[in-house]
Scaffold this motif. Structure first.
Motif, PDB file in Angstrom:
ATOM      1  N   LYS A  96       0.811  -1.217   0.000  1.00 42.29           N
ATOM      2  CA  LYS A  96       0.000   0.000   0.000  1.00 42.29           C
ATOM      3  C   LYS A  96       0.852   1.279   0.000  1.00 42.29           C
ATOM      4  O   LYS A  96       1.730   1.460   0.836  1.00 42.29           O
ATOM      5  N   GLY A  97       0.578   2.148  -0.969  1.00 37.84           N
ATOM      6  CA  GLY A  97       1.236   3.444  -1.041  1.00 37.84           C
ATOM      7  C   GLY A  97       2.250   3.567  -2.154  1.00 37.84           C
ATOM      8  O   GLY A  97       2.613   4.680  -2.537  1.00 37.84           O
ATOM      9  N   PHE A  98       2.704   2.425  -2.660  1.00 39.81           N
ATOM     10  CA  PHE A  98       3.635   2.430  -3.792  1.00 39.81           C
ATOM     11  C   PHE A  98       3.003   1.588  -4.898  1.00 39.81           C
ATOM     12  O   PHE A  98       2.972   0.363  -4.828  1.00 39.81           O
ATOM     13  N   LYS A  99       2.456   2.256  -5.891  1.00 38.70           N
ATOM     14  CA  LYS A  99       1.600   1.615  -6.890  1.00 38.70           C
ATOM     15  C   LYS A  99       2.197   0.350  -7.513  1.00 38.70           C
ATOM     16  O   LYS A  99       1.509  -0.665  -7.635  1.00 38.70           O
ATOM     17  N   ILE A 120      15.054   2.807  -5.444  1.00 42.47           N
ATOM     18  CA  ILE A 120      14.727   3.548  -4.224  1.00 42.47           C
ATOM     19  C   ILE A 120      14.093   4.888  -4.583  1.00 42.47           C
ATOM     20  O   ILE A 120      13.098   5.314  -3.981  1.00 42.47           O
ATOM     21  N   GLU A 121      14.639   5.563  -5.579  1.00 48.17           N
ATOM     22  CA  GLU A 121      14.100   6.853  -5.992  1.00 48.17           C
ATOM     23  C   GLU A 121      12.694   6.704  -6.562  1.00 48.17           C
ATOM     24  O   GLU A 121      11.836   7.563  -6.352  1.00 48.17           O
ATOM     25  N   LYS A 122      12.447   5.615  -7.271  1.00 46.98           N
ATOM     26  CA  LYS A 122      11.101   5.378  -7.805  1.00 46.98           C
ATOM     27  C   LYS A 122      10.091   5.213  -6.683  1.00 46.98           C
ATOM     28  O   LYS A 122       8.960   5.702  -6.769  1.00 46.98           O
ATOM     29  N   ILE A 123      10.488   4.503  -5.616  1.00 44.73           N
ATOM     30  CA  ILE A 123       9.600   4.366  -4.478  1.00 44.73           C
ATOM     31  C   ILE A 123       9.355   5.728  -3.845  1.00 44.73           C
ATOM     32  O   ILE A 123       8.214   6.084  -3.498  1.00 44.73           O
ATOM     33  N   HIS A 124      10.415   6.518  -3.719  1.00 44.92           N
ATOM     34  CA  HIS A 124      10.295   7.861  -3.130  1.00 44.92           C
ATOM     35  C   HIS A 124       9.368   8.720  -3.960  1.00 44.92           C
ATOM     36  O   HIS A 124       8.488   9.427  -3.418  1.00 44.92           O
ATOM     37  N   GLU A 125       9.506   8.674  -5.263  1.00 46.23           N
ATOM     38  CA  GLU A 125       8.630   9.445  -6.153  1.00 46.23           C
ATOM     39  C   GLU A 125       7.194   8.971  -6.032  1.00 46.23           C
ATOM     40  O   GLU A 125       6.260   9.792  -6.024  1.00 46.23           O
ATOM     41  N   GLY A 126       7.014   7.652  -5.926  1.00 46.37           N
ATOM     42  CA  GLY A 126       5.664   7.118  -5.787  1.00 46.37           C
ATOM     43  C   GLY A 126       4.988   7.580  -4.504  1.00 46.37           C
ATOM     44  O   GLY A 126       3.808   7.923  -4.502  1.00 46.37           O
ATOM     45  N   LEU A 127       5.751   7.646  -3.414  1.00 45.95           N
ATOM     46  CA  LEU A 127       5.190   8.116  -2.153  1.00 45.95           C
ATOM     47  C   LEU A 127       4.897   9.609  -2.219  1.00 45.95           C
ATOM     48  O   LEU A 127       3.896  10.077  -1.654  1.00 45.95           O
ATOM     49  N   ARG A 128       5.727  10.367  -2.897  1.00 49.16           N
ATOM     50  CA  ARG A 128       5.472  11.814  -3.071  1.00 49.16           C
ATOM     51  C   ARG A 128       4.171  12.027  -3.850  1.00 49.16           C
ATOM     52  O   ARG A 128       3.391  12.930  -3.547  1.00 49.16           O
ATOM     53  N   GLU A 129       3.951  11.198  -4.873  1.00 49.32           N
ATOM     54  CA  GLU A 129       2.742  11.322  -5.662  1.00 49.32           C
ATOM     55  C   GLU A 129       1.500  11.018  -4.849  1.00 49.32           C
ATOM     56  O   GLU A 129       0.473  11.676  -4.967  1.00 49.32           O
ATOM     57  N   VAL A 130       1.611  10.004  -3.977  1.00 43.83           N
ATOM     58  CA  VAL A 130       0.485   9.652  -3.101  1.00 43.83           C
ATOM     59  C   VAL A 130       0.191  10.791  -2.147  1.00 43.83           C
ATOM     60  O   VAL A 130      -0.956  11.125  -1.876  1.00 43.83           O
ATOM     61  N   GLY A 131       1.273  11.413  -1.620  1.00 39.29           N
ATOM     62  CA  GLY A 131       1.095  12.504  -0.670  1.00 39.29           C
ATOM     63  C   GLY A 131       0.638  13.773  -1.315  1.00 39.29           C
ATOM     64  O   GLY A 131       0.232  14.712  -0.642  1.00 39.29           O
TER      65      GLY A 131
END
Length: 280
Positions: free
Chosen positions: A247-250, A269-280
């Motif tokens: 949940k949170g990382f598409k 790692i950066e892709k996960i970070h970007e994905g969480l930024r998009e969710v937020g």
């Protein structure tokens, strides 16, 4: 009916608090370049509500006798627990940067050398039995502390879980609560494909538990269901939390390929970070 719960869990938006905790998980992933990503991300809101609103504890005195006990039985989801313990001050957040290093206290499965961790858990199926023992001891000593055991849905394939459930009902452990992270996805497929659990709620009822079902990412629902314990006097309790693995990382959501990742690259790692930024 389970597919409706599954759809609702997937749709729940994440607020800033949930994003903050996922970023702590990401910090550990970046430090260790490996970890059980999916199993941790489905647990975040469960641990968030427990540590923010439910549990009695003293971060500066982890073995305080009056604490509530919180057992993580699905030890591979430890990154979520580490994030909460670091956030609450059981240990420095800097320790997350050393996840899975040779001399770090934070391993790929939790051990009691980590402040705030009650039991070692890697091999599945033991947490509920230990929780039953703690609850019996508490009852004998006439203590009022609560015992929570956070379990995986695939973990309930283990026969020891159901032996422990029988014992909990026999001893009328109303202060014991099993929490099932029902994300419906195991390491190599869905729970339905591996070993179908349904009807899960009816199984627990037949073993003498009082059962509640909840959207495991809806913070308000979780607060409500945990605040009304015990549900039926001396009956042990179980909360079936319908969640989304990853949940949170598409890319990780409902994706068995993200059960565990090793040798994560800086780009991943950066892709996960970007994905969480998009969710937020």
């Amino acid at each position: 009916m389970t597919h409706i719960w599954q759809e609702q869990a997937l749709k729940v938006p994440l607020d800033s608090r949930s994003i903050e905790l996922r970023l702590l998980i990401l910090r550990a992933l970046q430090g260790g370049q490996r970890g059980h990503v999916g199993p941790a991300l489905s647990l975040v809101e469960i641990f968030r509500v427990l540590y923010d609103d439910v549990l009695k504890f003293k971060a500066n005195e982890p073995q305080w006798e009056g604490r509530d006990r919180c057992i993580l039985s699905k030890g591979h989801g430890c990154l979520a627990l580490y994030a909460l313990l670091a956030n609450k001050g059981f240990f420095s957040k800097d320790e997350l940067d050393h996840f899975c290093e040779f001399d770090s206290i934070l391993g790929g499965h939790p051990e009691p050398k980590v402040p705030g961790v009650e039991i070692p858990s890697g091999s599945l199926g033991h947490g509920l039995a230990i929780g039953v023992g703690m609850a019996i001891a508490s009852k004998i000593k006439k203590k009022n502390n609560k015992i929570f055991v956070v379990m995986g849905d695939g973990e309930t394939n283990e026969g020891s879980v159901w032996e422990s459930a029988l014992a909990a009902a026999k001893h009328q452990l109303g202060r014991l609560t099993a929490i099932i992270d029902y994300n419906k996805m195991q390491s190599y497929g869905t729970t339905r494909e591996v070993l179908d659990l349904e009807p899960l709620a009816d199984k627990w009822k037949s073993f003498g538990f009082s059962v509640q079902e909840v959207n495991g990412h809806d913070v308000n629902q979780l607060k409500a269901v945990f605040s009304s314990l015990p549900y039926e006097g001396n009956k042990p309790n179980v909360v079936i939390c319908h969640t989304t693995k990853g949940k949170g990382f598409k890319p990780a959501e409902n994706n068995a390929n993200w059960h565990h990742k090793s040798k994560l690259t800086t780009e991943e790692i950066e892709k996960i970070h970007e994905g969480l930024r998009e969710v937020g």
